[in-house]
Design an enzyme around this catalytic site. Structure first.
Site, mmCIF file in Angstrom:
data_model
loop_
_atom_site.group_PDB
_atom_site.id
_atom_site.type_symbol
_atom_site.label_atom_id
_atom_site.label_comp_id
_atom_site.label_asym_id
_atom_site.label_seq_id
_atom_site.Cartn_x
_atom_site.Cartn_y
_atom_site.Cartn_z
ATOM 1 N N GLY A 1 0.878 -1.185 -0.052
ATOM 2 C CA GLY A 1 0.217 -0.085 -0.015
ATOM 3 C C GLY A 1 0.629 1.186 -0.067
ATOM 4 O O GLY A 1 1.855 1.327 -0.588
ATOM 5 N N SER A 2 0.291 2.301 0.847
ATOM 6 C CA SER A 2 0.783 3.498 0.590
ATOM 7 C C SER A 2 2.224 3.720 1.633
ATOM 8 O O SER A 2 2.324 2.956 2.564
ATOM 9 C CB SER A 2 0.032 4.749 0.865
ATOM 10 O OG SER A 2 -0.414 4.762 2.148
ATOM 11 N N GLY B 1 0.345 4.821 5.177
ATOM 12 C CA GLY B 1 -0.159 3.775 5.717
ATOM 13 C C GLY B 1 0.717 2.696 6.066
ATOM 14 O O GLY B 1 0.537 2.174 7.225
ATOM 15 N N GLY B 2 1.477 2.205 5.289
ATOM 16 C CA GLY B 2 2.583 1.197 5.738
ATOM 17 C C GLY B 2 3.369 1.551 6.542
ATOM 18 O O GLY B 2 4.100 0.759 7.665
ATOM 19 N N GLU C 1 5.513 -3.613 1.227
ATOM 20 C CA GLU C 1 5.854 -2.855 0.022
ATOM 21 C C GLU C 1 5.025 -1.756 0.005
ATOM 22 O O GLU C 1 3.626 -1.449 -0.365
ATOM 23 C CB GLU C 1 5.117 -4.070 -0.950
ATOM 24 C CG GLU C 1 5.944 -3.612 -2.542
ATOM 25 C CD GLU C 1 5.179 -4.223 -3.492
ATOM 26 O OE1 GLU C 1 4.748 -5.374 -3.371
ATOM 27 O OE2 GLU C 1 4.696 -3.583 -4.542
ATOM 28 N N CYS D 1 2.598 -0.738 -8.794
ATOM 29 C CA CYS D 1 3.612 -0.391 -7.943
ATOM 30 C C CYS D 1 4.771 -0.362 -9.039
ATOM 31 O O CYS D 1 6.010 0.184 -8.518
ATOM 32 C CB CYS D 1 3.961 -1.416 -6.815
ATOM 33 S SG CYS D 1 3.597 -3.069 -7.497
HETATM 34 P P1 NAP Z 1 -3.161 2.629 1.764
HETATM 35 O O1 NAP Z 1 -3.840 3.712 2.143
HETATM 36 O O2 NAP Z 1 -1.869 2.470 2.477
HETATM 37 O O3 NAP Z 1 -3.990 1.257 2.469
HETATM 38 C C1 NAP Z 1 -3.338 -0.018 2.632
HETATM 39 C C2 NAP Z 1 -4.106 -0.669 3.782
HETATM 40 O O4 NAP Z 1 -3.675 0.095 4.806
HETATM 41 C C3 NAP Z 1 -5.646 -0.634 3.874
HETATM 42 O O5 NAP Z 1 -6.011 -1.891 4.509
HETATM 43 C C4 NAP Z 1 -5.906 0.504 4.929
HETATM 44 O O6 NAP Z 1 -6.901 0.247 5.543
HETATM 45 C C5 NAP Z 1 -4.687 0.434 5.784
HETATM 46 N N1 NAP Z 1 -4.207 1.590 6.227
HETATM 47 C C6 NAP Z 1 -3.894 2.888 5.484
HETATM 48 N N2 NAP Z 1 -3.462 3.945 6.674
HETATM 49 C C7 NAP Z 1 -3.556 3.252 7.666
HETATM 50 C C8 NAP Z 1 -3.376 3.714 9.038
HETATM 51 N N3 NAP Z 1 -2.768 4.949 9.192
HETATM 52 N N4 NAP Z 1 -3.403 2.897 10.067
HETATM 53 C C9 NAP Z 1 -3.833 1.729 9.786
HETATM 54 N N5 NAP Z 1 -4.085 1.074 8.878
HETATM 55 C C10 NAP Z 1 -3.925 1.972 7.455
HETATM 56 O O7 NAP Z 1 -2.890 2.415 0.458
HETATM 57 P P2 NAP Z 1 -4.084 2.170 -0.811
HETATM 58 O O8 NAP Z 1 -5.454 2.228 -0.430
HETATM 59 O O9 NAP Z 1 -3.970 0.931 -1.537
HETATM 60 O O10 NAP Z 1 -3.525 3.301 -1.951
HETATM 61 C C11 NAP Z 1 -3.393 4.627 -1.553
HETATM 62 C C12 NAP Z 1 -1.971 4.828 -2.068
HETATM 63 O O11 NAP Z 1 -1.069 3.784 -1.866
HETATM 64 C C13 NAP Z 1 -1.928 5.193 -3.584
HETATM 65 O O12 NAP Z 1 -2.310 6.189 -3.902
HETATM 66 C C14 NAP Z 1 -0.337 4.819 -3.917
HETATM 67 O O13 NAP Z 1 0.248 5.758 -3.741
HETATM 68 C C15 NAP Z 1 0.007 3.758 -2.745
HETATM 69 N N6 NAP Z 1 -0.077 2.285 -3.317
HETATM 70 C C16 NAP Z 1 1.071 1.872 -3.516
HETATM 71 C C17 NAP Z 1 1.367 0.457 -4.141
HETATM 72 C C18 NAP Z 1 2.584 -0.127 -4.197
HETATM 73 O O14 NAP Z 1 2.823 -1.312 -4.320
HETATM 74 N N7 NAP Z 1 3.844 0.479 -4.144
HETATM 75 C C19 NAP Z 1 0.224 -0.230 -4.256
HETATM 76 C C20 NAP Z 1 -0.974 0.143 -3.975
HETATM 77 C C21 NAP Z 1 -1.146 1.533 -3.343
HETATM 78 P P3 NAP Z 1 -8.528 0.602 4.708
HETATM 79 O O15 NAP Z 1 -8.624 -0.102 3.663
HETATM 80 O O16 NAP Z 1 -9.353 0.086 5.733
HETATM 81 O O17 NAP Z 1 -8.440 2.173 4.393
#
Ligand code: NAP
Length: 483
Positions: A202-203, A206-207, A226, A263
């Site tokens: 994910g992001s 978040g990560g 990742e 990604c």
């Molecule tokens: P994300 O916001 O990081 O969410 C991924 C997971 O983490 C989800 O289950 C989310 O929960 C949880 N989460 C996020 N922030 C958290 C926090 N502060 N505390 C606890 N749990 C948290 O990622 P995303 O929704 O997939 O995409 C958003 C951004 O991630 C994209 O715009 C992109 O920049 C990046 N991304 C990168 C990759 C990569 O492989 N490099 C892949 C996908 C996305 P919820 O679902 O319940 O919100």
């Protein structure tokens, strides 16, 4: 096994109990469980693709391919554990005549225990409920609790039902697999003492938040995240002189694929100053349509990211428009360009991932400036070189090796083969560990080495017994013995 009525602590307690059974199960038994899950997903592919398409806008063709990739991945891990080298069995026989005398030592990798898996938004199958993290953890004998991604909840629930039923029918223990949802549950899962490792895609924010939680627990645990990747591409002047139009077409297809939500999207492209490549790329990009994005959150972030790049000094928009409503109309491709000198002046603002169909051309004046600016690029999953066969690119390749986990030649980084040699990981922030999340060695994340000293044969894992009853590759007294 997806017992929604159980509390989180009941689920993790059940996973702890299941871990005893999964650790003791034979490789053949666990391979059977993985194959059963793969068969069940294939049998229900049409229904799953329909739900996934309604939640992600990724389209039936891409999603159908992703189901096949996911079931192929499960079957690959079944073969990996059957082959046996994943155990890294090593035997050093005792040598009482050595000074000092050497004991009998036998080392093997054991399952780490229950694993939490955070599904990705952008791969609703391959990096989600039954994706690579889940498959590799189950393969080595670790129960899994998945935190569903909020972007495809219905799909997560239906996939989990199918996975749970397949595991149950194949004889896997209760508690081996469960699904939870919601940020609160996800946060609690990472902190639960029963959880021994976390897989995440994910992001960066978040990560990082979850990584910090995992490592600040009273008992810190490994967090295999990742997070973000810019995937630099370097094109030499000689390559451009030979095939600028072809390179532009390849790049346009790669950075717009899946609305740029990969990604491995090539987000930075280094080209020599003073070429016509920007015009060629604008031409190759102009007919690429806008495409719906995965979630409202991602669709809102895309134009924000575009505007922040466009607002910087000495940045030109080569193709597309920054003012767009990606939520209502889909994300349209945008190409930016700037100079290496500008990136050297403001690396933090220009070297930031913008999730969506956009890429930044960076013009360099020569090899020295290219090397200086590459030194500022954060860790990435991939780095790519386009050069002519007679060019010496060894210094460039050395530098790219330092910043990415996979170095490609004359290709494009989107598309990650699932096989034995794959490396899908890289220096932070690409990943928070040294491991790959794709391919055979992804299992290594969920295994813990243990050495047994002077142990009686009866207590040893079969992989470490004298006669090699499993017939697996081992290192014995320093020599690799294949069977
Ligand atoms: P994300 O916001 O990081 O969410 C991924 C997971 O983490 C989800 O289950 C989310 O929960 C949880 N989460 C996020 N922030 C958290 C926090 N502060 N505390 C606890 N749990 C948290 O990622 P995303 O929704 O997939 O995409 C958003 C951004 O991630 C994209 O715009 C992109 O920049 C990046 N991304 C990168 C990759 C990569 O492989 N490099 C892949 C996908 C996305 P919820 O679902 O319940 O919100």
């Amino acid at each position: 096994m997806t017992t929604a009525t159980l509390s989180l602590s009941e689920l993790t307690a059940a996973a702890t109990e299941a871990a005893k059974v999964t650790a003791a199960a034979s490789d053949a038994e666990r391979a059977g469980w993985l194959n059963a899950v793969a068969d069940a997903l294939d049998a229900n592919a049409a229904e799953l693709v329909e739900i996934a398409d309604s939640e992600t806008s990724l389209g039936a063709a891409r999603l159908t391919g992703e189901v096949a990739r996911t079931t192929g991945q499960l079957r690959l891990f079944a073969r990996v554990i059957t082959e046996g080298s994943y155990l890294e069995a090593v035997i050093d026989h005792a040598d009482p005549s050595a000074t000092p005398p050497k004991p009998d030592l036998r080392r093997i990798l054991r399952p780490i225990g229950p694993v939490a898996v955070f599904s990705a938004s952008n791969f609703p199958f391959a990096f989600s409920v039954a994706g690579g993290d889940t498959a590799s953890a189950l393969a080595v004998g670790c129960p899994v609790i998945v935190k569903a991604h909020s972007g495809h909840l219905r799909l997560s629930e239906r996939t989990a039902e199918i996975v749970a039923e397949a595991l149950r029918s194949a004889g896997a223990p209760e508690g081996i697999f469960a699904l939870v949802s919601g940020r609160e549950q996800g946060t609690a899962l990472v902190q639960d003492p029963a959880i021994k490792a976390v897989g995440f895609t994910g992001s960066i924010p978040g990560g990082r938040a979850l990584f910090d939680l995992a490592t600040s627990r009273p008992e810190p645990i490994p967090f295999y995240g990742e997070l973000g990747s810019l995937n630099p591409v370097v094109i030499t002047g000689a390559a451009l002189a030979e095939r600028s139009g072809q390179l532009a077409a390849g790049l346009a297809a790669s950075f717009t694929m899946g609305a740029g939500q990969f990604c491995t999207k090539p987000g930075l492209v280094f080209i020599p100053a003073g070429t016509s490549f920007a015009a060629d790329l604008a031409e190759a990009t102009k007919d690429k349509p806008a495409a719906g994005m995965l979630t409202d959150r991602i669709a809102e972030a895309y134009p924000d990211g575009l505007r922040s790049v466009a607002s910087l000094p000495d940045v030109a928009v080569v193709s597309g428009t920054v003012d767009q409503d990606a939520g209502a109309n889909g994300a349209a491709p945008v190409v930016f360009s700037t100079s290496a000198a500008n990136v050297l002046q403001r690396p933090d603002e220009l070297l930031e991932e913008c999730f969506g169909p956009t890429t930044l051309l960076i013009e360099y004046s020569g090899p020295e400036e290219l090397s200086q600016v590459l030194a500022k690029v954060p860790g990435s999953l991939t780095a790519t070189v386009h050069a002519q066969p007679d060019e010496d690119v060894s210094a460039l390749v050395d530098q790219l090796t330092g910043l990415a986990g996979r170095v490609l030649f004359d290709g494009w980084p989107t598309g990650v083969a699932v096989n034995w040699a794959q490396q899908h990981g890289g220096p932070y922030p690409a990943t928070t560990s040294l491991f790959t999340s794709v391919g055979a060695t992804a299992v290594r994340r969920f295994q813990r080495p243990v050495a047994y000293q002077d142990a009686p044969e009866a207590v040893l894992h079969p992989a470490l017994r004298e006669g090699n009853p499993l017939g697996i590759p081992r290192r014995v007294d320093g020599e690799l013995v294949l069977r």
